[in-house]
Design a protein around this motif. Structure first.
Motif, PDB file in Angstrom:
ATOM      1  N   LEU A  53       0.825  -1.218   0.000  1.00 58.18           N
ATOM      2  CA  LEU A  53       0.000   0.000   0.000  1.00 58.18           C
ATOM      3  C   LEU A  53       0.855   1.263   0.000  1.00 58.18           C
ATOM      4  O   LEU A  53       0.626   2.176  -0.792  1.00 58.18           O
ATOM      5  N   TYR A  54       1.812   1.307   0.907  1.00 57.42           N
ATOM      6  CA  TYR A  54       2.567   2.552   1.100  1.00 57.42           C
ATOM      7  C   TYR A  54       3.745   2.693   0.132  1.00 57.42           C
ATOM      8  O   TYR A  54       3.984   3.756  -0.403  1.00 57.42           O
ATOM      9  N   ARG A  55       4.500   1.606  -0.046  1.00 54.90           N
ATOM     10  CA  ARG A  55       5.729   1.726  -0.834  1.00 54.90           C
ATOM     11  C   ARG A  55       5.509   1.452  -2.313  1.00 54.90           C
ATOM     12  O   ARG A  55       6.200   2.007  -3.155  1.00 54.90           O
ATOM     13  N   VAL A  56       4.576   0.524  -2.630  1.00 53.82           N
ATOM     14  CA  VAL A  56       4.358   0.210  -4.044  1.00 53.82           C
ATOM     15  C   VAL A  56       3.289   1.139  -4.625  1.00 53.82           C
ATOM     16  O   VAL A  56       3.494   1.763  -5.661  1.00 53.82           O
ATOM     17  N   CYS A  57       2.159   1.250  -3.940  1.00 54.34           N
ATOM     18  CA  CYS A  57       1.078   2.097  -4.480  1.00 54.34           C
ATOM     19  C   CYS A  57       1.266   3.563  -4.093  1.00 54.34           C
ATOM     20  O   CYS A  57       0.575   4.431  -4.627  1.00 54.34           O
ATOM     21  N   GLY A  58       2.150   3.831  -3.146  1.00 59.54           N
ATOM     22  CA  GLY A  58       2.406   5.224  -2.748  1.00 59.54           C
ATOM     23  C   GLY A  58       1.272   5.861  -1.958  1.00 59.54           C
ATOM     24  O   GLY A  58       1.089   7.076  -1.975  1.00 59.54           O
ATOM     25  N   LEU A  59       0.496   5.057  -1.242  1.00 62.82           N
ATOM     26  CA  LEU A  59      -0.626   5.618  -0.465  1.00 62.82           C
ATOM     27  C   LEU A  59      -0.141   6.111   0.896  1.00 62.82           C
ATOM     28  O   LEU A  59       0.959   5.774   1.348  1.00 62.82           O
ATOM     29  N   HIS A  60      -1.008   6.873   1.569  1.00 67.78           N
ATOM     30  CA  HIS A  60      -0.599   7.466   2.839  1.00 67.78           C
ATOM     31  C   HIS A  60      -1.336   6.908   4.045  1.00 67.78           C
ATOM     32  O   HIS A  60      -0.937   7.123   5.181  1.00 67.78           O
ATOM     33  N   GLY A  61      -2.468   6.199   3.815  1.00 70.18           N
ATOM     34  CA  GLY A  61      -3.181   5.598   4.936  1.00 70.18           C
ATOM     35  C   GLY A  61      -3.914   6.629   5.773  1.00 70.18           C
ATOM     36  O   GLY A  61      -3.592   6.844   6.932  1.00 70.18           O
ATOM     37  N   GLN A  62      -4.919   7.275   5.172  1.00 71.90           N
ATOM     38  CA  GLN A  62      -5.632   8.317   5.914  1.00 71.90           C
ATOM     39  C   GLN A  62      -7.055   7.909   6.280  1.00 71.90           C
ATOM     40  O   GLN A  62      -7.805   8.702   6.823  1.00 71.90           O
ATOM     41  N   TRP A  63      -7.432   6.671   5.975  1.00 70.18           N
ATOM     42  CA  TRP A  63      -8.825   6.258   6.180  1.00 70.18           C
ATOM     43  C   TRP A  63      -9.050   5.816   7.629  1.00 70.18           C
ATOM     44  O   TRP A  63      -8.251   5.078   8.189  1.00 70.18           O
ATOM     45  N   THR A  64     -10.141   6.296   8.223  1.00 71.62           N
ATOM     46  CA  THR A  64     -10.436   5.902   9.614  1.00 71.62           C
ATOM     47  C   THR A  64     -11.901   5.495   9.730  1.00 71.62           C
ATOM     48  O   THR A  64     -12.698   5.753   8.822  1.00 71.62           O
ATOM     49  N   MET A  65     -12.251   4.912  10.866  1.00 67.13           N
ATOM     50  CA  MET A  65     -13.644   4.507  11.084  1.00 67.13           C
ATOM     51  C   MET A  65     -14.555   5.742  11.127  1.00 67.13           C
ATOM     52  O   MET A  65     -15.690   5.712  10.686  1.00 67.13           O
ATOM     53  N   GLY A  66     -14.009   6.845  11.654  1.00 68.04           N
ATOM     54  CA  GLY A  66     -14.778   8.094  11.701  1.00 68.04           C
ATOM     55  C   GLY A  66     -15.174   8.525  10.284  1.00 68.04           C
ATOM     56  O   GLY A  66     -16.311   8.931  10.031  1.00 68.04           O
ATOM     57  N   ASP A  67     -14.233   8.364   9.394  1.00 68.40           N
ATOM     58  CA  ASP A  67     -14.445   8.670   7.991  1.00 68.40           C
ATOM     59  C   ASP A  67     -15.518   7.785   7.378  1.00 68.40           C
ATOM     60  O   ASP A  67     -16.412   8.245   6.675  1.00 68.40           O
ATOM     61  N   PHE A  68     -15.371   6.493   7.639  1.00 68.82           N
ATOM     62  CA  PHE A  68     -16.330   5.513   7.122  1.00 68.82           C
ATOM     63  C   PHE A  68     -17.727   5.882   7.601  1.00 68.82           C
ATOM     64  O   PHE A  68     -18.703   5.848   6.862  1.00 68.82           O
ATOM     65  N   CYS A  69     -17.807   6.239   8.877  1.00 73.60           N
ATOM     66  CA  CYS A  69     -19.075   6.581   9.499  1.00 73.60           C
ATOM     67  C   CYS A  69     -19.695   7.789   8.777  1.00 73.60           C
ATOM     68  O   CYS A  69     -20.846   7.735   8.339  1.00 73.60           O
ATOM     69  N   LYS A  70     -18.924   8.822   8.617  1.00 73.05           N
ATOM     70  CA  LYS A  70     -19.444  10.050   7.970  1.00 73.05           C
ATOM     71  C   LYS A  70     -19.903   9.767   6.549  1.00 73.05           C
ATOM     72  O   LYS A  70     -20.989  10.151   6.138  1.00 73.05           O
TER      73      LYS A  70
END
Ligand code: XMP
Length: 514
Positions: A187-204
């Motif tokens: 996720l982070y090194r190959v796709c270059g993502l930052h990992g910003q998703w949280t349950m609070g986000d999912f909820c909203k």
């Protein structure tokens, strides 16, 4: 938004992949392999994971994808079947392993090229979990071998330039020592993502999406008072407020006092609440039925009909939706895509004539595991006692009575189960176990009470510890507590003269007995 697409080829661990991705704070969805290229483009993933699966890629009619997926410029990680499929589609060769040694199952010592982005921060030698009978005889052009085991030279392949990676083992299961790290690296090194998703986000997002979808329609929600449906109710209360009606069906197979407790808890909420006392209705449908799957189907269908009756009273229109708290294990174990059917959870059994009455069925928790549902409940401000309630299956005690379900057996089991729970509470052990209950077996045995012979039922106690309910270990309850429970039940409950404790984990057993 950062998004990963997990293409499902039917492996049993697929949702674990999703779980690991979400634990790395990246949003993902598991979709069937039959997804079209247009759908994949519309999903707009920043990375794609091909899951494992039970088939062999070289056989006709095996699940596959449009090779155009490799032209999207998006990184791909193939796991097990997914790895073989990638190799197969890109010009490699996969065959049945000729020698037994090239087939690998279980924990396997594996050697890694740790310079590779995928294997950063892992050890050169570690344990992986393998489960494959096929073998990559030829690696596709552009790829190189990046991990091997003693038996197999090609445990992992990589085309670093095109960002295509394949692993024969399962990084998503705990037995793979650096599995979570490997997925995180993807996720982070190959796709270059930052990992910003949280349950609070999912909820909203979910609240906003449900509000938009329901519009000015109404929602009839199947509430059992358990964790899943309570969290679901909180979610819909937030999304549609007064347009929500929670229907609680008391099917007569609830635990002791449970119906009244649910009614009391939810009557205090600012939502419409209806309790339907349908005990007789369910019991008469279950009369004479012994087969577990048939019981589940009957209860599922009857639930549907009770709801339909309520919906009719309620004046249902074609703008209204039906909501239920299906969560991921219900989906996968009831047989989804190519995965095997373990048991039909009652909420996968709604009859079509019931479904047809509604504009649609809403199951917003269906991608979540139990502990994620609990997290969501906290996010929504549910009290801890509701969030941490132990799960209770929709069909209730009916699937904890082996053989035919009768009113008398239900009463017997209710009392015994209550004593078990009472003693666990008195010993302050609730926090150490995920689910604990009694099962009334269909076996009778001889005993002696007072001066007389008895010939009564054997009761089984079951307690498990688990985080996701897909796998579980039996709880080591102290002997003194088991002893108290046993003495009390045999003394206080008529019809039971023997108590046994279930010491099997899942797998090979399941948590419930039926
Ligand atoms: P098993 O027995 O499949 O149970 O290991 C896994 C979890 O699911 C619950 N369970 C059900 N929940 N409807 C439900 O809502 C059902 O039909 C059902 N069957 C099992 C079980 O109690 C455990 O928590």
């Amino acid at each position: 938004m950062e998004k990963i697409l997990i293409l499902d080829f039917g492996g049993q661990y697929n949702q674990l992949i999703a779980r690991r991705v979400r634990e790395a704070h990246v949003y993902c969805e598991v979709r069937p392999f039959t997804m079209t290229m247009e759908e994949i483009r519309a999903f707009d993933p920043q990375g794609i994971i091909f899951t494992g699966g039970p088939q062999s890629v070289y056989l006709p009619d095996s699940p596959t994808v449009d090779p155009a997926v490799f032209k999207l410029g998006v990184p791909v990680l193939g796991i097990c079947y997914g790895c073989q499929l990638m190799a197969h589609l890109l010009g490699g060769k996969v065959t049945e392993a000729q020698e037994d040694s090239a087939r690998e199952y279980g924990k396997t010592v594996t050697y890694f090229d740790t310079d590779l982005p995928l294997f950063q921060n892992t050890a050169r030698k570690s344990i992986t979990w393998m489960s494959h009978g096929d073998y990559m005889a030829k690696v596709p052009e552009g790829f190189r071998l990046v991990a091997h085991s003693d038996a197999c030279p090609n445990v992992a392949i990589a085309d670093v330039e095109r960002r295509f990676y394949g692993v024969q083992f399962h990084p998503e299961v705990n037995h793979t020592e650096y599995g979570a790290q490997i997925l995180q690296n993807f996720l982070y090194r190959v796709c270059g993502l930052h990992g910003q998703w949280t349950m609070g986000d999912f909820c909203k997002r979910t609240v906003a999406a449900l509000r938009e979808q329901v519009g000015d329609g109404r929602v009839l929600l199947a509430l059992s008072g358990g964790v899943d449906s309570s969290v679901l109710a909180a979610l819909f209360a937030e999304a549609v407020g007064k347009n929500l009606t929670c229907v609680f069906v008391d099917h007569g197979a609830m635990r002791k006092n449970e119906g009244d407790e649910v009614e009391e808890a939810f009557s205090k909420w600012n939502v419409n609440f209806v309790r339907v006392n349908a005990q007789e209705r369910f019991l008469s449908k279950l009369a004479g039925v012994e087969d577990p799957q048939q019981k589940r189907r009957i209860i599922g269908a009857e639930f549907g009909y009770v709801f339909l009756d309520e919906a009719m009273k309620f004046g249902i229109t074609d703008k209204d939706y039906f909501a239920q708290g299906t969560i991921y294990p219900d989906v996968i174990e009831s047989g989804s895509g190519d995965a095997a059917v373990i048991k039909t959870h009652h909420n996968r059994a709604l009859p079509p004539e019931v479904i047809e009455q509604f504009k649609g069925i809403l199951e917003p928790l269906q991608l979540l595991f139990k502990d994620e549902v609990r997290q969501l409940g906290r996010e929504l401000g549910l009290p801890e006692y509701l969030v941490m309630r132990q799960p209770f299956p929709g069909p209730g005690l009916a699937i904890r009575i082996m053989g035919e379900v009768t009113k008398e057996k239900l009463d017997t089991l209710r009392e015994a189960d209550f004593i078990f729970r009472d003693e666990i509470a008195k010993a302050h052990l609730e926090g150490t176990m995920s689910q604990y209950f009694a099962v009334l077996t269909n076996t009778r045995s001889v005993g002696v009470m007072g001066d007389g012979r008895t010939y009564d039922y054997t009761l089984a106690l079951r307690s498990v510890t688990t985080s996701d309910f897909m796998t579980a270990d039996w709880t080591r309850i102290p002997y003194e507590v088991l002893d108290k429970v046993s003495v009390r039940i045999v003394n206080e409950v008529r019809g039971i003269n023997r108590i046994v404790y279930d010491i099997t984990s899942k797998p090979p057993a399941t948590i419930e007995w039926e």
